[in-house]
Design a protein around this motif. Structure first.
Motif, PDB file in Angstrom:
ATOM      1  N   ALA A   1       0.818  -1.220   0.000  1.00  0.00           N
ATOM      2  CA  ALA A   1       0.000   0.000   0.000  1.00  0.00           C
ATOM      3  C   ALA A   1       0.851   1.269   0.000  1.00  0.00           C
ATOM      4  N   LEU A   2       2.149   1.135   0.279  1.00  0.00           N
ATOM      5  CA  LEU A   2       3.000   2.328   0.397  1.00  0.00           C
ATOM      6  C   LEU A   2       3.157   3.072  -0.921  1.00  0.00           C
ATOM      7  N   LYS A   3       3.104   2.332  -2.031  1.00  0.00           N
ATOM      8  CA  LYS A   3       3.344   2.934  -3.346  1.00  0.00           C
ATOM      9  C   LYS A   3       2.463   4.154  -3.581  1.00  0.00           C
ATOM     10  N   LYS A   4       1.239   4.104  -3.041  1.00  0.00           N
ATOM     11  CA  LYS A   4       0.310   5.205  -3.330  1.00  0.00           C
ATOM     12  C   LYS A   4       0.741   6.508  -2.644  1.00  0.00           C
ATOM     13  N   ASP A   5       1.646   6.412  -1.680  1.00  0.00           N
ATOM     14  CA  ASP A   5       2.164   7.635  -1.056  1.00  0.00           C
ATOM     15  C   ASP A   5       3.152   8.373  -1.957  1.00  0.00           C
ATOM     16  N   PHE A   6       3.606   7.714  -3.027  1.00  0.00           N
ATOM     17  CA  PHE A   6       4.676   8.276  -3.862  1.00  0.00           C
ATOM     18  C   PHE A   6       4.109   8.673  -5.229  1.00  0.00           C
ATOM     19  N   PRO A   7       3.827   9.964  -5.421  1.00  0.00           N
ATOM     20  CA  PRO A   7       3.150  10.389  -6.657  1.00  0.00           C
ATOM     21  C   PRO A   7       3.880   9.922  -7.926  1.00  0.00           C
ATOM     22  N   ILE A   8       5.191   9.938  -7.925  1.00  0.00           N
ATOM     23  CA  ILE A   8       5.924   9.603  -9.151  1.00  0.00           C
ATOM     24  C   ILE A   8       5.731   8.131  -9.524  1.00  0.00           C
ATOM     25  N   LEU A   9       5.444   7.302  -8.510  1.00  0.00           N
ATOM     26  CA  LEU A   9       5.243   5.875  -8.792  1.00  0.00           C
ATOM     27  C   LEU A   9       3.860   5.596  -9.386  1.00  0.00           C
ATOM     28  N   GLN A  10       3.033   6.641  -9.475  1.00  0.00           N
ATOM     29  CA  GLN A  10       1.731   6.491 -10.152  1.00  0.00           C
ATOM     30  C   GLN A  10       1.842   6.846 -11.636  1.00  0.00           C
ATOM     31  N   THR A  11       3.016   7.298 -12.066  1.00  0.00           N
ATOM     32  CA  THR A  11       3.164   7.765 -13.448  1.00  0.00           C
ATOM     33  C   THR A  11       3.564   6.602 -14.356  1.00  0.00           C
ATOM     34  N   GLU A  12       3.529   6.887 -15.669  1.00  0.00           N
ATOM     35  CA  GLU A  12       3.888   5.858 -16.656  1.00  0.00           C
ATOM     36  C   GLU A  12       5.113   6.289 -17.449  1.00  0.00           C
ATOM     37  N   ARG A  13       5.835   5.305 -17.944  1.00  0.00           N
ATOM     38  CA  ARG A  13       6.953   5.545 -18.861  1.00  0.00           C
ATOM     39  C   ARG A  13       6.683   4.703 -20.100  1.00  0.00           C
TER      40      ARG A  13
END
Lengths: 411, 155
Positions: free
Chosen positions: A8-20
């Motif tokens: 669940a921690l990933k959602k705290d990191f805005p950049i990890l919601q982005t796509e490449r």
């Protein structure tokens, strides 16, 4: 204590919601620099929006608020690393500057012909070049602890290497091999030989419990940006009696108690080593990063990374077999979550390019450790490194992308 | 064609797998070493000029990624037998292809004639879409430039 929900921690990191390239970002380069959670971004945003002025000496309320925020970050760092006295925490630009401070101040004042500094073959350039620069000026000897088996240091000649040495400077964890060095043994042997110990703790402080008092080292350096904090701030911790004796490093405002046309009197520690406007909001961000790390718990983070590293090592070998080499210790509990990978037939730079097209961010190259790379007989590896926000889906993406790189380059 | 396929064209992979003019030359051939400090690529250029400033022989050593090694291989094939001046002109065209303005000159797209002259090397134009790889592609040329300077200063 309940086990934190790492997924669940990933959602705290805005950049990890982005796509490449149309794929979710799989960020596996935290050994170079980590990402930061919304909590850190918010704390910095708040500081700039509501509480910013230059620190120290200002009498107006805003300056006082900024000074309090800056100094409370120092208290947080001191508590986080178990420093007996928060004045022993010096804010720098990064760990590189911290190590340059030790070499430039302590080294220049204490080293000369006939003296020796002991380094290891797995040091980052940041713990090599500052010593070589002072060596060119002062003419002391640099000795190297060699690399042994399984990516670990060969300590059979340790006492001989330390004999007559004034300082041992060593990484707590290799940024290439992931090897966790036996600091207890190294520090005990160095102190027995009468040498001080400086620890480049860049790779360990973000990932495991650190207590400088229990560690027993004399200097400890690390960076904020590798532990969820912003870039532009690093820390040097040192024992107070050493810091008090050391000359200033950089000169300017903030580090003096008096200046006349004839000269200057340096201020007390830590101001003596913090010339110029310091990284004020960066300190606030680092403080917020520490709050975040503590809310999860360093032991839980370490355990999560051991499990993830074990999972990734197993998956890599099952899927890619002998065509993949992972440098460093084979036992996950003896290493950090840093995997330096050689993929047979594909250069690290090409590996990283193909991985990028899958949204997987790893780092190719020599990782600022050229003497080590020469020793390993490689000129580049592709390095994947894990942090608390990574999970097994990231390791799976890495393995899939590596398999694709291999088939892309297959003759 | 995807960007990735454009980057790794078959001809590039061919030069990477079977590099031309790989090896060393003994002195009096000139030797220059180039490093890409970011990714650890290394290129060694051995250069043998004859009396009229023609590149009589060239050998390439070192190790690195497919782009740096194939670029070096293609370069060696392209400049062998050419005069130093011709090699330098080719270098200018290649850097133009890589969108690099050389020595303070205006950035000039290579002309169709220059691209024809580049031959296999034109296959590297896909690299421009990957800015971090431009240094890989130009490393061999910068090292050749260094080797040529050394032949001139040695005279």
């Amino acid at each position: 204590m309940t086990t934190p929900d790492f997924a669940a921690l990933k959602k705290d990191f805005p950049i990890l919601q982005t796509e490449r390239h149309g794929k979710p970002l799989v960020f596996l380069d935290s050994a170079a620099s980590s990402q930061r959670p919304q909590q850190v971004l918010d704390a910095m945003d708040y500081a700039y929006t509501h509480a910013y002025a230059n620190v120290h000496r200002g009498v107006y309320g805003l300056a006082e608020a900024a000074t309090n925020a800056y100094e409370s970050a120092r208290l947080k760092v001191a508590r986080f690393i178990g420093a007996p006295d928060s004045s022993e925490v010096i804010f720098t630009k990064n760990a590189t500057e911290s190590l340059n401070l030790v070499a430039g101040s302590w080294g220049r004042a204490n080293l000369g012909p006939g003296d020796a500094v002991v380094l290891t073959m797995m040091e980052h350039h940041a713990n090599i070049v500052p010593w070589q620069m002072i060596q060119a000026e002062k003419g002391f000897e640099i000795r190297w602890i060699p690399l042994g088996d399984d990516g670990k240091l060969d300590l059979t000649e340790l006492d001989t290497l330390l004999d007559g040495a004034k300082l041992l400077s060593v990484a707590s964890m290799s940024n290439v091999l992931g090897t966790i060095n036996p600091l207890d043994q190294l520090i005990e042997a160095a102190h027995r030989a009468g040498a001080l110990v400086c620890v480049d703790a860049c790779q360990s402080v973000p990932h495991m419990e650190t207590n400088v008092a229990e560690m027993g080292a004399d200097f400890v350096a690390f960076s904020g940006h590798k532990m969820l904090g912003p870039s532009g701030i690093g820390v040097l911790w040192g024992r107070m009696e050493l810091l008090e004796q050391m000359p200033p490093f950089l000169g300017g405002g903030g580090m003096i108690s008096n200046v006349t046309t004839d000269g200057f009197m340096p201020d007390a520690v830590p101001s003596k080593f913090e010339a110029g406007t310091p990284p004020i909001v960066e300190a606030v961000g680092l403080g917020a990063a520490i709050d975040y790390l503590e809310s999860i718990g360093m032991d839980a983070i370490r355990q999560h990374e051991i499990e993830l590293t074990a999972y990734a090592m197993r998956a890599l070998s099952e899927r890619l077999g002998d065509s993949v080499t992972i440098h460093g210790p084979s036992e996950p509990s003896e290493r950090g979550g840093v995997l330096s990978i050689d993929l047979e037939g594909v250069h690290a730079h090409d590996v990283s390019q193909i991985l990028d097209s899958h949204g997987v961010a790893v780092r190719p190259g020599h990782h600022c450790a050229k003497p080590l790379m020469k020793e390993l007989g490689v000129n580049a590896t592709a390095r994947a490194s894990f942090y608390l926000y990574n999970d097994t889906s990231d390791a799976d993406a890495l393995v899939d992308a590596l398999a694709d790189a291999q088939s892309f380059f297959a003759p | 064609m995807s960007d990735l396929e454009d980057l790794y064209r078959e001809i590039i992979l061919d030069h990477y797998r079977s590099p031309r003019n790989s090896g060393e030359l003994e002195p009096p051939a000139h030797k220059a070493e180039g490093f890409n400090p970011l990714c650890g690529d290394e290129i060694v250029v051995y250069l043998q000029l004859d009396d009229d400033n023609t590149i009589a022989d060239i050998k390439i050593g070192g190790q690195g990624c497919s782009i740096s090694q194939s670029s070096a291989s293609m370069m060696s094939a392209a400049v062998k037998g050419k005069t130093v001046e011709q090699a330098q002109e080719l270098m200018g065209s290649f850097k133009g292809l890589m969108s690099i303005a050389d020595k303070g000159e205006e950035l000039a797209e290579p002309t169709p004639a220059e691209i024809r002259e580049l031959g296999d090397l034109a296959a590297l134009r896909g690299v421009v879409k990957f800015p971090t790889r431009i240094k890989c592609a130009t490393l061999a040329w910068n090292t050749l430039d260094q080797a040529i300077s050394e032949t001139q200063s040695a005279d």
